[in-house]
Design an enzyme around this catalytic site. Structure first.
Site, mmCIF file in Angstrom:
data_model
loop_
_atom_site.group_PDB
_atom_site.id
_atom_site.type_symbol
_atom_site.label_atom_id
_atom_site.label_comp_id
_atom_site.label_asym_id
_atom_site.label_seq_id
_atom_site.Cartn_x
_atom_site.Cartn_y
_atom_site.Cartn_z
ATOM 1 N N ASP A 101 36.297 35.209 32.231
ATOM 2 C CA ASP A 101 36.162 34.123 33.205
ATOM 3 C C ASP A 101 34.886 33.302 32.967
ATOM 4 O OD1 ASP A 101 35.505 32.759 35.790
ATOM 5 O OD2 ASP A 101 37.300 33.826 36.470
ATOM 6 N N CYS A 126 39.110 37.449 40.573
ATOM 7 C CA CYS A 126 39.485 37.525 39.155
ATOM 8 C C CYS A 126 40.960 37.145 38.972
ATOM 9 C CB CYS A 126 39.237 38.931 38.634
ATOM 10 S SG CYS A 126 39.643 39.134 36.886
HETATM 11 CO CO CO Z 1 38.305 37.764 35.731
#
Ligand code: CO
Length: 208
Positions: A44, A101
């Site tokens: 990310d 997430c």
């Molecule tokens: Co993530």
């Protein structure tokens, strides 16, 4: 200016600033690395390992993948861990997940036909969610359920790493930590070792 060009320009500026601050900086980096920490985080874009820890080049050996997963049958991840533990001799391994997430959210959602590789990759996460279904189903809010699975996943990855032959056979066994990054405050919270919480922060970090 396009985004890729902007990165090249920013790199030039960064290199010049680093050299101005410390003329020997890149020469020393070129002589080799001795990182003390292996960082396994999520890919990310909002969780850049070095940025959020104020780490300098040479400090962190980093592996990032979707949902910060360690699986021993994945040659990519296991080769990174093997090198970090058996060649570099890192003293710590940090598994760092983060709230909100997308990989974890996907594991709580219907599989997407457009993302077959991601689906394969997060199969273990779906199994983990199934194992913890009673805990997760008791949480009404979907995003809160995602965040809970994020935390369960971190603890699970820590367990897998601690029990992995790569770590168990290490000449000096590294300490494996599980941390979660909260996007709203930008803070890391230890989940698996409560004694990890520092008593006080260095002023530079606290001010950042
Ligand atoms: Co993530």
């Amino acid at each position: 200016m396009n985004h890729a060009k902007r990165l090249l320009l920013a790199n030039r500026a960064w290199s010049q600033e680093a050299t101005a601050r410390d003329p020997g900086f890149f020469e020393r980096l070129a002589q080799g690395q001795q990182p003390r920490v292996l960082w396994i985080g999520c890919s990310d874009s909002r969780v850049p390992a070095e940025r959020i820890t104020n780490a300098q080049p040479g400090e962190l050996f980093v592996h990032r993948n979707i949902a910060n997963l360690y699986t021993s049958d994945d040659g990519n991840t296991s080769s990174v861990v093997e090198y970090a533990v058996h060649a570099l001799g890192v003293e710590h391994i940090v598994i760092c997940g983060h709230h909100h997430c997308g990989g974890v959210r996907a594991a709580l959602s219907a599989p997407s036909d457009a993302l077959p590789a991601v689906n394969r990759r997060i199969a273990g996460l779906r199994q983990l969610a199934h194992r913890h279904r009673d805990t997760l189903n008791a949480i009404d809010d979907f995003e809160a359920r995602v965040d809970r699975l994020v935390e369960l996943n971190i603890v699970e990855q820590v367990r897998l790493l601690r029990e992995s032959p790569i770590v168990l056979s290490a000449p000096v066994r590294p300490t494996v930590h599980g941390w979660v990054f909260g996007l709203r405050q930008g803070l890391l919270t230890p989940l698996t070792d409560l004694d990890d919480v520092p008593d006080s922060m260095p002023a530079a970090i606290a001010a950042a």
